[in-house]
Scaffold this motif. Structure first.
Motif, short mmCIF file in Angstrom:
data_model
loop_
_atom_site.label_atom_id
_atom_site.label_comp_id
_atom_site.label_asym_id
_atom_site.label_seq_id
_atom_site.Cartn_x
_atom_site.Cartn_y
_atom_site.Cartn_z
N MET B 1 4.62 -39.30 34.44
CA MET B 1 5.14 -38.35 33.46
C MET B 1 6.40 -38.86 32.78
SD MET B 1 4.49 -34.63 35.16
CE MET B 1 5.12 -33.79 33.71
N ALA B 2 6.46 -40.17 32.56
CA ALA B 2 7.61 -40.72 31.85
C ALA B 2 7.35 -40.67 30.35
CB ALA B 2 7.83 -42.16 32.30
N PHE B 118 9.37 -32.88 28.31
CA PHE B 118 8.38 -31.80 28.29
C PHE B 118 9.06 -30.44 28.27
CE2 PHE B 118 6.35 -35.41 30.60
CZ PHE B 118 5.53 -35.79 29.55
N ARG C 111 1.33 -27.31 28.07
CA ARG C 111 2.48 -28.21 28.14
C ARG C 111 3.38 -27.82 29.31
NH1 ARG C 111 -0.70 -29.40 25.12
NH2 ARG C 111 -0.62 -30.08 22.94
N PHE C 113 2.37 -27.98 32.79
CA PHE C 113 1.95 -28.49 34.11
C PHE C 113 2.84 -29.64 34.56
CE2 PHE C 113 -1.62 -26.02 32.90
CZ PHE C 113 -2.14 -25.57 34.09
N PRO C 114 3.12 -29.81 35.83
CA PRO C 114 2.56 -29.07 36.97
C PRO C 114 3.25 -27.74 37.25
CG PRO C 114 4.02 -30.78 37.75
CD PRO C 114 4.00 -30.90 36.26
N GLY C 191 1.04 -35.90 30.51
CA GLY C 191 1.55 -35.36 31.76
C GLY C 191 1.55 -33.85 31.88
N PRO C 192 1.96 -33.10 30.87
CA PRO C 192 2.10 -31.66 31.09
C PRO C 192 0.82 -30.86 30.90
CG PRO C 192 3.05 -32.25 28.96
CD PRO C 192 2.57 -33.52 29.59
#
Lengths: 332, 332, 332, 332, 332, 332
Positions: B1-2, B118, C111, C113-114, C191-192
């Motif tokens: 998640m970078a 994010f 947008r 997660f986690p 990632g999110p």
């Protein structure tokens, strides 16, 4: 369905100095019978005319608010002949927010006259001022400044009136107020203002523009304090002649038409070419509008469309399409 | 998640002058894959240091925005040795609104560093500036003014740093910028600012305060334009020595502690006793706070708690309890 | 500070068909201990894999919501081998509003997660899905459409994965789903999303785009209903082989990079040159952007930057600067 | 990036009675360096323990606020052995609004611990309370009521703790407080509350529920005033033994699980079958939910799912799906 | 431009029991031709008078809503002689929100009469009630309670009327309703209420206050249910004589003027000295107003300005300047 | 208080093609004298009738906006005999937002006629159109589509008029426009629409519905462009006969009454049984309403209440109780 639901918590016909409040109904979810308090001061002594002085019509115009608070504290009833009614923070919700418009109903109070006793908050209050206070008055002055957006040379503002007697009396009142400038406007659509309401009731009345930028300017405050007392002297409510300011008698000017305005055609940051009070010439550069969305674009140059005195300028840096950035006045 | 979801629509490593945009994801109800564009300009030529100049961190601070737009248009790539990165309207949604805070997420952009890829819009953008732009830089300056609320003497602002070498280089950069005043602050909690982010990355960095009141002041604009070019000269990106302004070398000052602030204890209209730039004395009257809700009440007098130069004053007339109305600086 | 505050009002490990609710804490001014209910259905019978099917990640995407409501009503537990968990209106506040974003906290659920067990509503719910539901699963599919803003050719969407075994299993699942198109994306910043969360937990997972325009399209609904059952068949939870649609096997495509997007440079009304599904060529006209503020200005022509299939188009007529108006896919 | 930006305008280590304010940064569009003031009172004399009493965690819970304001005025420093820190209106923006949640960031303050020095307003304030005040304390009590939505039998509320010594000391403190009921809860997800923060720091700590309905109930106020002084007596900060109320020693109870709650399944008006404090039986009618949208529909009957004391009831007439309407407690 | 755009989805002139809806146009962004449904019930049988009973004029007043829902379900058409029209949740958007004011247009429905067929939602609905329903009626009663903010002794409320016959008939109707108190008010500005609209049309009409605090009080609900049937008996629509409650005949009282109100002068928490229903004396303490912003300040004591029965008290703990905290009634 | 405060920045009586703006006063907090610009185009040449064509009455209806922008660019003044006035984005704030309602005052512009020169923004603009533009006109057409919520078969829409001559002329104009359908409605409450305002002034006038769904549909755009020119030909402003579309002459239909509407009884997702343009039969299934809150519940089936052509359908998937989901037209 006549009458106003507003209650004055003092005796409008009483003597001496009274500091009270208007109680304006304002139903909230958590207080159905809640009221909004609007401060009012009445000084009365003996017989004489009644003068109504108002400020805080727009909440972000401060010279009038402080001048009338000062007058309310310093005036002694025994100085008075007749009656002075003061509303130093008239549209109180806007004043408490420091905003032009009301946070309650989003209205511009000076577009709400003659009001509506069962309308939104601003309309109810406007209706009270029009129907309950104005009929008591011989003279009325509403103290404005330019607000957050505009900066304006300190001026009394009156309407060009068809009745020559009323015009004469209005100009005499403006001379007494003694701002550096007296602006005489022919406003076709002034109907919803307090000034127009006063005129409709045959009251000698003025508005004003006494600075701006959303700040309290010390020189403009001094002009406003002097002018407020001058109006009372002129009316005969206070003794003595109006006091002339260091800048001498008021210069009579006008803004003839929309051709004396410069408007921003698009959104941007306004960079003025000249400071307030400059003598400008039609066709000369008025300034440049910077479009932040595109650093590669040249700023848009605007020019003055008329010759005269730069009476009012855009103060806040950011403008939207349609905002005036300059207003030019000419001698009458 | 970078990684950052922001995309630069130009080549940060390219040569010549590029006018482009950062594309920052901003999901809307009617455009799930929408992006907010943030203007960016890169000029690069040959080898040399990289300098990042930013303005519009707060949307209602205009001197920096116009100075960098002017620089973006006027700078020719062949004048440059190294690289100049310009963000003239960095927190673009706030700039477009002419507000300090973002209309999108209500955030103060300068309290969002080092950001979150994010998080909310301001956090995503801050993360990009911190993680993608700062690592490219040798020197960084973030151009602020006082905004709608405050008016401030034009100043470069740096942090008192523990590393003597970094302190020396920071002061040299401030001398080069050449504002009338250089303010050196020991800010304990500056963590979430862009300046602190730059320092954490070992970059010689400054902030500034270049006027205020929500307006574009022509003198302060001139100082800012000169200062921006001076920083590039000092860095060696532009040729020549920094140009000294008409007010001579920068005066080094500081605001030692919270005892040099005057705060409004309640809501009201602030009437200052002195203009910005006055030499004031501890215990002297700072001004009066007028409470509009009660015309019978005396205004509340406030006094200065320290002796020094009136470096920053409340500009907007209306204050809320807890607002600073005066900040006093002392010579270092 | 571990654990989720969300409570499932059914037994996730139980047998048969259960229709229940997730109870997500949501403090309101008038209900401090209030909870928001999120419908959930669990069907379990005997041993077998667990498949999680979700829709309503965005509230204005309807094919998945109706397909899973239909599945929830029509599926009999005795048909099942293993377990099916259905969240037909996952981000319930957004679904109830018919909006992409939540009216509670303005967040895009995909947008979040986690997630965060003590964050805002969307974050709390995302944390529950990630930490309480995903660990139970062998396979997961999140049913999206294009929403109010975009229209998209019905497609399964998977990530290009570095692990060849996972890649193979993902493509097999997509083949089984059987949308006309399978889009394989290399998303750097995914990632999110829920899809990325599932992949981080080693679950074979897909997203999808099954139409759009904020409407429920009957053909796309049919594809979605068939696909949802096909996934269960492919997993072995339902008997039988996946059913092939009338358009044959799924065509494997990708959107290689940002160069396959066309973005609106300014605000306006978008007039597309081609309908969704057209084969387009780099350099050909993509459409025209009409600027309503100036009827004298020509519309801005935009061109395609890549050659391929017009996989996604702007649906809503009005666009803002930075909105994508076209996305082009290419065969893998 | 450690440290809190909050400044206490009094000397937390000083002697005597100090009435001061916490100054919490709160950037506004019109006051970038504005601060929100939070009242704080410190009484200290000689050596002894430090007790922190807080109220106004939620703004619409009044017994604690008035009890601590009363204590702040009536307590003389010479009565004290050790130190008392009082935050009578802790989450001040919510208190000023008379709302549970903050009008600034919409947060429930008691879901913000241990806070974030660079987060939103509520997070910054929570971080200060956790990191700057709690480390000074030996004992802490946070005074809640049920707020606008719920009415609750006056109770001290403590957590079931794994450490038997801490459990003993917590129960002793609750006995001293002397509310009619002491409720001992095993809260799995209490992490973000002030109570949990105090426990994490090894402080003997209690919360409470002292009425509700958004009103100030005179009997509950008397219980709260007595209890606050009792805690100080129990800690040894005030002389004398805790005073027992007219209802005798506190009854120890618990709410074992979610099965002791009754929740509204849909929106409507809740008509309770029994008043607060009734002994109720599992399966008996709890009340009826009236659906105003359909006058032809019968109200939905709800029943109690457990037997015990009706400890908490829905107060506000209108409920939303998911709102608790009854909570049942059982003797420990 | 006459006529109302509201459509009744039942036959106002039909026989038997009809449960239907008013369909009030409400244009939304996503549904231009959307309508808001307002439940309505009509029972008619044979010839006889028409009685209109309404509740939910304010959404957070529950006794009337539940009483009329109960009446709608339990009344059989064959019991009726004439016609009963029931609007149990009249201002439906406010009822659904559990708020006094409408979430749609922020209006107080009882300040909107006689309405405007092309105004905002509340005005359109008020116009329909006034112009389409009232002309059908012989008798009308609008069931109010005190709402979230106030608690009031259960009372029928009528106007002092100049026409002695109408006054007699109004008092007879109030006697029949049989609340513990009948309050007769001379309301100067009652123009915009439903009660005044009914009176303008020559209908025998009452309002009421049947509890408050935003809760549904079981005793007040019983009074309201009995009263609603009593009105129908008194009108001759139901057989039999009105039933007298356990408290005996209604006590006739009045609130003579604003001198019988106590208002909060500033914001704070109100601690009442006496419960609702106390006999109080002019000059005696009414309670204390606690100012949370300053724990060092004494609470402000307020006194009763008149002698009489404490008929209405502030319920919610937090008050704003201008809120009434007590209203005193006197026997007629 | 007559007259409009709106200023046209072009000469309505001038010759040639003028592209200008209406300047509508809109006071903002930061620009008290700000104006909102509304684009207007006037083409005049020689003597002949005046035709006013308008679009953007609702901001999310795009066919008319683009057709009139196209006409404004392509029409040459020398083609014209008489005068054409074009308002391609009439309710500009709604158009800029892409919303039906105004983001300024939340008003539906087509419910604001004949307007109010001192009302809210939409009312001021409506008053100008009614009082300043309509008196210049012989013929008027207002171009609507179905907006975000509805999809509608492309149709001219006229009112059934009592005056047979006006009826004849209206139908002739509709025949000339040449949409596939001409719908003739007897609208009882059409008073606040632009169409009704035009009729009140004796102008031959039409409205229309030319698609919908919040998108710009290419076929409907073609119909609209042809129709706009056809109206000018029919009026004699352009030479030549109206051009007939590929679908032949317009089919005259009507929607006789509310019985030809199908309304959603509760909130949910609408799944239509038939596409727009289907011939449907009373009693046949119209579709199903899916209630997302309960996956165990069957969808609610709705049936058509009349036989005819499915002229208008719900487009957006999510509906609220009271929304129309289908409208059926019948041949005249």
């Amino acid at each position: 369905m006549a009458g106003s639901p507003v209650v004055a918590e003092l005796d409008l016909g009483g003597s001496g100095k009274q500091v009270g409040r208007l109680r304006v109904p304002l139903s909230r979810d958590d207080s159905g019978w809640g009221t909004q308090l609007v401060p009012i001061v009445v000084l009365a002594n003996g017989s004489g005319p009644t003068v109504l002085l108002t400020a805080g019509n727009h909440g972000d115009e401060y010279e009038g608010q402080v001048a009338l608070l000062d007058l309310a504290r310093s005036l002694r009833p025994e100085e008075v002949r007749g009656r002075v009614i003061l509303l130093p923070a008239m549209h109180y919700p806007a004043c408490a927010a420091g905003k032009r418009l009301s946070p309650i109903d989003g209205r511009d109070f000076n577009r709400c006259f003659p009001g509506d006793p069962f309308g939104s908050f601003a309309q109810v209050l406007a209706h009270y001022v029009d129907s309950a206070l104005l009929p008591l008055c011989d003279m009325q002055m509403d103290l404005h400044s330019g607000g957050t957006g505009m900066d304006i040379l300190p001026s009394a503002v009156g309407h060009a009136l068809d009745d020559p007697d009323m015009m004469t009396r209005t100009l005499a009142m403006a001379d007494a107020f003694g701002a550096p400038i007296t602006l005489v406007l022919r406003e076709v659509n002034a109907g919803p203002t307090l000034l127009a309401s006063a005129e409709r009731r045959g009251i000698v009345a003025l508005s004003s523009e006494l600075g701006g930028g959303g700040r309290l300017h010390p020189e403009n405050l001094a002009i406003t304090k002097r002018g407020a007392r001058n109006v009372l002297r002129h009316a005969g409510v206070l003794e003595g002649a109006p006091e002339v300011g260091p800048y001498g008698p008021s210069r009579r000017m006008t803004v003839p038409d929309m051709g004396h305005y410069v408007f921003a055609p698009v959104d941007g940051i306004w960079e003025a070419a000249d400071p307030l009070g400059t003598d400008v010439t039609a066709g000369a550069p008025a300034g440049r509008l910077h479009r932040t969305e595109d650093p590669g674009a040249d700023p848009i140059p605007l020019t003055y469309a008329a010759t005269g005195l730069l009476w009012c300028v855009r103060f806040a840096g950011r403008v939207k399409a349609g905002d005036p950035v300059a207003v030019i006045a000419r001698d009458l």
